[in-house]
Structures are given as C-alpha cells and as structure tokens.
Design a protein around this motif. Structure first.
Motif, mmCIF file in Angstrom:
data_model
loop_
_atom_site.group_PDB
_atom_site.id
_atom_site.type_symbol
_atom_site.label_atom_id
_atom_site.label_comp_id
_atom_site.label_asym_id
_atom_site.label_seq_id
_atom_site.Cartn_x
_atom_site.Cartn_y
_atom_site.Cartn_z
ATOM 1 N N GLY A 76 24.852 -10.026 48.338
ATOM 2 C CA GLY A 76 24.590 -9.542 49.693
ATOM 3 C C GLY A 76 25.600 -8.490 50.112
ATOM 4 O O GLY A 76 25.237 -7.484 50.739
ATOM 5 N N LYS A 77 26.876 -8.709 49.760
ATOM 6 C CA LYS A 77 27.922 -7.733 50.091
ATOM 7 C C LYS A 77 27.674 -6.406 49.371
ATOM 8 O O LYS A 77 27.886 -5.325 49.933
ATOM 9 C CB LYS A 77 29.289 -8.282 49.701
ATOM 10 C CG LYS A 77 29.826 -9.363 50.624
ATOM 11 C CD LYS A 77 31.229 -9.778 50.196
ATOM 12 C CE LYS A 77 31.806 -10.832 51.137
ATOM 13 N NZ LYS A 77 33.178 -11.240 50.723
ATOM 14 N N ILE A 78 27.226 -6.502 48.123
ATOM 15 C CA ILE A 78 26.948 -5.290 47.344
ATOM 16 C C ILE A 78 25.799 -4.509 47.977
ATOM 17 O O ILE A 78 25.879 -3.286 48.145
ATOM 18 C CB ILE A 78 26.621 -5.647 45.878
ATOM 19 C CG1 ILE A 78 27.884 -6.166 45.179
ATOM 20 C CG2 ILE A 78 26.061 -4.434 45.137
ATOM 21 C CD1 ILE A 78 27.636 -6.727 43.798
ATOM 22 N N LEU A 79 24.744 -5.218 48.356
ATOM 23 C CA LEU A 79 23.597 -4.553 48.983
ATOM 24 C C LEU A 79 23.984 -3.912 50.313
ATOM 25 O O LEU A 79 23.529 -2.814 50.650
ATOM 26 C CB LEU A 79 22.452 -5.543 49.189
ATOM 27 C CG LEU A 79 21.717 -5.996 47.923
ATOM 28 C CD1 LEU A 79 20.678 -7.050 48.260
ATOM 29 C CD2 LEU A 79 21.043 -4.795 47.239
ATOM 30 N N LYS A 80 24.839 -4.599 51.079
ATOM 31 C CA LYS A 80 25.275 -4.054 52.373
ATOM 32 C C LYS A 80 26.162 -2.829 52.203
ATOM 33 O O LYS A 80 26.298 -2.027 53.138
ATOM 34 C CB LYS A 80 26.023 -5.133 53.160
ATOM 35 C CG LYS A 80 25.121 -6.212 53.749
ATOM 36 C CD LYS A 80 25.930 -7.235 54.554
ATOM 37 C CE LYS A 80 25.023 -8.301 55.144
ATOM 38 N NZ LYS A 80 25.805 -9.315 55.907
ATOM 39 N N SER A 81 26.773 -2.683 51.022
ATOM 40 C CA SER A 81 27.662 -1.543 50.785
ATOM 41 C C SER A 81 26.900 -0.266 50.448
ATOM 42 O O SER A 81 27.467 0.833 50.435
ATOM 43 C CB SER A 81 28.633 -1.858 49.643
ATOM 44 O OG SER A 81 27.956 -1.891 48.395
ATOM 45 N N ILE A 82 25.592 -0.396 50.146
ATOM 46 C CA ILE A 82 24.796 0.763 49.777
ATOM 47 C C ILE A 82 24.744 1.747 50.943
ATOM 48 O O ILE A 82 24.424 1.369 52.069
ATOM 49 C CB ILE A 82 23.362 0.358 49.387
ATOM 50 C CG1 ILE A 82 23.376 -0.633 48.213
ATOM 51 C CG2 ILE A 82 22.529 1.596 49.044
ATOM 52 C CD1 ILE A 82 23.939 -0.078 46.946
ATOM 53 N N GLY A 83 25.082 2.994 50.679
ATOM 54 C CA GLY A 83 25.073 3.985 51.756
ATOM 55 C C GLY A 83 25.489 5.364 51.295
ATOM 56 O O GLY A 83 24.645 6.246 51.098
ATOM 57 N N PRO A 84 26.795 5.606 51.089
ATOM 58 C CA PRO A 84 27.249 6.935 50.664
ATOM 59 C C PRO A 84 26.582 7.417 49.374
ATOM 60 O O PRO A 84 26.210 8.594 49.267
ATOM 61 C CB PRO A 84 28.755 6.717 50.452
ATOM 62 C CG PRO A 84 29.110 5.613 51.390
ATOM 63 C CD PRO A 84 27.918 4.690 51.367
ATOM 64 N N GLY A 85 26.427 6.506 48.418
ATOM 65 C CA GLY A 85 25.782 6.886 47.164
ATOM 66 C C GLY A 85 24.333 7.299 47.359
ATOM 67 O O GLY A 85 23.834 8.209 46.680
ATOM 68 N N MET A 86 23.651 6.642 48.289
ATOM 69 C CA MET A 86 22.260 6.995 48.579
ATOM 70 C C MET A 86 22.151 8.377 49.212
ATOM 71 O O MET A 86 21.160 9.093 49.008
ATOM 72 C CB MET A 86 21.625 5.947 49.498
ATOM 73 C CG MET A 86 21.093 4.722 48.783
ATOM 74 S SD MET A 86 19.752 5.138 47.636
ATOM 75 C CE MET A 86 19.399 3.495 46.966
ATOM 76 N N ILE A 87 23.165 8.751 50.002
ATOM 77 C CA ILE A 87 23.168 10.100 50.581
ATOM 78 C C ILE A 87 23.249 11.134 49.461
ATOM 79 O O ILE A 87 22.537 12.147 49.474
ATOM 80 C CB ILE A 87 24.350 10.263 51.559
ATOM 81 C CG1 ILE A 87 24.143 9.372 52.788
ATOM 82 C CG2 ILE A 87 24.509 11.727 51.978
ATOM 83 C CD1 ILE A 87 25.286 9.406 53.781
ATOM 84 N N ILE A 88 24.089 10.873 48.462
ATOM 85 C CA ILE A 88 24.228 11.789 47.329
ATOM 86 C C ILE A 88 22.928 11.850 46.531
ATOM 87 O O ILE A 88 22.464 12.923 46.130
ATOM 88 C CB ILE A 88 25.389 11.344 46.407
ATOM 89 C CG1 ILE A 88 26.705 11.320 47.187
ATOM 90 C CG2 ILE A 88 25.494 12.252 45.200
ATOM 91 C CD1 ILE A 88 27.026 12.588 47.928
#
Length: 406
Positions: free
Chosen positions: A6-18
């Motif tokens: 769950g923590k890993i999934l919540k961390s998804i963000g900056p990489g998705m912008i790239i």
C-alpha cells in the motif's frame, strides 16, 4: 506485506509524470512506424530505452534526496570555474527552452488529432483550445493537481493500448524474439534512434528532480521513490511496446500517415468503437506531452537559475505561460517551421549526452553522495547507457546538420 504494498502504491507520482511526459504524439507515431515498418524486430530498442530511462532517472532521485537540491543546482556546484559554469548552465538552459518552445506546437497539434477526429473539427481549431486549457492548469494548478492529471492520462493510455494489444492476439514467439534478440534490419537505424530518443528526454531529468522534492521528504523515502520510478517507467514501456506490437500485428508493411490507421484492422473486433478508442488514446498521449513541454522548460530554468518555490512560484508559472502561449499561437496558425525544429533537434543532440555525462559524474562524487554513490554494477550499466545516449546525441546532431544543409 499488504501494508508495504500500500505504501508503494501511494508513492506513485513523480515517476508517472515522467512516463506521461515521454509518451506523446511523437512516441505513439514512432512506435506505430516502427511496428509497421519492421514488425516485432525492434522491440529490443524499446526495452533498452526503458532500462536506460530507469537507470538515469534513479540517479536523479538519489541525487535529489541526498542533496535536497535540483539537478540544475548540482550542475552549478560541479563547476568551480565561473566561465565553465556560465557556459554549461546557459547552454543547457537555452537548448532545453528552445526545444520545448519548438516542439510545443507539434504537441498541441498531436493532441488535437484525437479530439478533432471525434469532434470532426480542424486540428488548428482544436489545438489552441487545448493550449488554453493547459495554460489554466499551469496557472491555477499545483504539483498534486499535475500529478493526478498525469496519473489519469496514464490509466487511459494503459487501458486503451494494452487492451488493444491483448485483443489482437499477437504472435507471442515473435514478440519474445523481438524483445530479447537484438537485430538491426536494413534501413532501421534511424527508427531505432527515434524509438530510444523519444523515451530518454533531457528535460525529464529536471522535471523529475523538481517533482521528487515536491513529493518525498528525505533520503529515508528513497526506497519508495525508487519503486515509483521503476513501476511508472516500466508501465510506460509496456504501453509503448503495446503500440509497436499492435502496429506490427495489424499494419506491418503499410505506409503510416497516422496512428488512426490502427482503427481499421481493429473494427472486426471492436466495431465502431475502434476509431473512438484509438482517438482517445492519442488524445491522452498528446495532452500529457503538451503539459510536459512547458513544465520541462519551467523546471529546467528554475533549477539552473536557483529559483525557489517549486512549481507554485511566480517565476515558474511565468515560464510555463510563455511556452504554452507560443504553442497556442503557432498551432492556431499551423506554423511549425522546419528550420527551428532542426535547430532544436541539433541542440537536443548536444545537450542529451552532456547532461547524461554530468549526472554520471555528480552521482559518483563521494564527498557529495556519501555511501549513496553508484555501486560497481550501476557504474557498468550507467556507462553503457551514457555511451549509447552519447552516440544517439551525436547521430541526431549530424542528422540535423545534414538536413539543415540540404
């Protein structure tokens, strides 16, 4: 285990912008042309581009979290000689800014292709409207808002292009052979360079550096920042590969003028929804890239000049506004001057290897990175990536010069 996931999934963000940044109209078109022209044989180039991007972007997040500086500040700190620092900083700044300004019109036109097909309106009418929408996103949004938009666009692209790949049932053995056995068919070298070049993008280094500061607090979150990078960019690679695989399966041997051509062979499976699905996917890819161009220029200039305040600063928003207004005007006029694009391509060909080499040097500075310097294996892999990126940059520069002279 589930808590950690769950923590890993919540961390998804900056990489998705790239990831959303590099999957734009250029990537979609290049992947389509690669599949149509050479079948599954160039899938290895897509795989390499994803590995190269992960390696370089992982260095960026490590640098950002250890030093709490952006890439631009780290580059400035690397040079003690004021003249050398001035040349590198301003050349990088000018090269990236001209590139973003030169390509923004194409990004908006590419975005409008999907929308204009659905609305039956000319591209040069739709593109400026999309530009105005992006302008409001830049002026009134913040990092979290940008992150959510990019995540939504990635989900849309993933659903459409990956589902398309699954539905058409490609030749599995051909896909595996193309992905794991590198070949260079006659006439494919420029396409290979394009496949890699549309994924490894210089301004994404600066965007990622800024986004990491906005999202993660300190070096203790490095593990989650790494997971974000690996997961996000891998998903981007799967989407890119799905487009190439679809083209290889459906339209191999045919001349490609638009990605909408994928819709025709899909109609027996998806019926009237085929062109709608492809158009929505193209729109999502275009919108993400069109948002990334002014974001890239703003992030690069802010980092290199040491502006504070991140994505919500007035200076950042001013640069964003200038770049998108250029795109609105040029897309409305249908103005996409070849000479300016060739200059941008030449500058990109120079700046990509320079920035990649600088990142590699900085990340190996023991006095700066401490025990977060590259390991031996990361240096070996990184060296290969930097060498290939340098070759791509030189080739792109030579190609631009030859095109300019002709």
């Amino acid at each position: 285990m589930f808590k950690e996931a769950g923590k890993i999934l919540k961390s998804i963000g900056p990489g998705m912008i790239i990831t959303a940044s590099f999957i734009g109209p250029g990537t979609v078109t290049t992947m389509t042309q690669g599949g149509a022209g050479f079948g599954y044989s160039l899938l290895w180039a897509v795989a390499f581009s994803i590995i190269a991007t992960i390696v370089l972007q992982e260095m960026i997040i490590r640098l950002s979290l250890v030093t709490r500086e952006g890439l631009g500040e780290a580059i400035q700190d690397l040079f003690k000689n004021k003249i050398g620092k001035l040349i590198i900083v301003w050349f990088t700044l000018i090269a990236v800014t001209i590139g973003c300004a030169a390509y923004i019109s194409g990004d908006l036109i590419g975005t409008s292709l999907g929308a204009s097909y659905l609305l039956n309106l000319p591209e040069h009418w739709v593109a400026p409207v999309i530009g105005v929408i992006i302008l409001f996103i830049g002026l009134f949004g913040n990092y979290r808002f940008l992150e959510k938009i990019m995540l939504v666009l990635m989900v849309i692209m993933g659903i459409i292009f990956i589902t398309t790949m699954i539905v058409i049932q490609p030749d599995t053995s051909g896909v595996l052979k193309g992905a794991f056995i590198p070949t260079i068919p006659d006439g494919s070298i420029i396409t290979i360079i394009a496949l890699i070049g549309t994924t490894v993008v210089p301004y994404n280094f600066f965007i990622h550096s800024t986004a990491v500061h906005e999202r993660f607090g300190n070096i203790k979150e490095l593990k989650y920042a790494r997971w974000d990078t690996v997961i996000s960019i891998t998903i981007g690679g799967i989407i890119s590969a799905a487009i190439l695989i679809a083209a290889a399966t459906l339209i191999e041997g045919k001349e490609v003028t638009s990605v909408i051509q994928l819709a025709g062979p899909l109609e027996p499976v998806l019926g009237d929804a085929a062109p709608v699905a492809i158009s929505i996917g193209l729109f999502a890819a275009g919108l993400s890239s069109a948002i990334a161009s002014p974001t890239g220029a703003a992030a690069t200039i802010s980092s290199l000049l040491g502006w504070q305040g991140g994505m919500e600063s007035k200076k950042y928003k001013t640069v964003f506004t200038i770049i998108i207004i250029i795109g609105i005007i040029t897309s409305a006029l249908g103005f996409e001057p070849l000479q300016v694009l060739l200059v941008a391509q030449a500058l990109n060909g120079i700046i990509l290897p320079i920035v990649a080499i600088l990142i590699f040097i900085i990340i190996n500075k023991k006095n700066l990175m401490g025990h977060y310097v590259n390991t031996l294996w990361l240096n070996i892999i990184g060296s290969i990536v930097v060498l290939v990126v340098t070759f791509l940059g030189v080739y792109s520069l030579i190609d631009a010069i030859m095109s300019f002279m002709s």
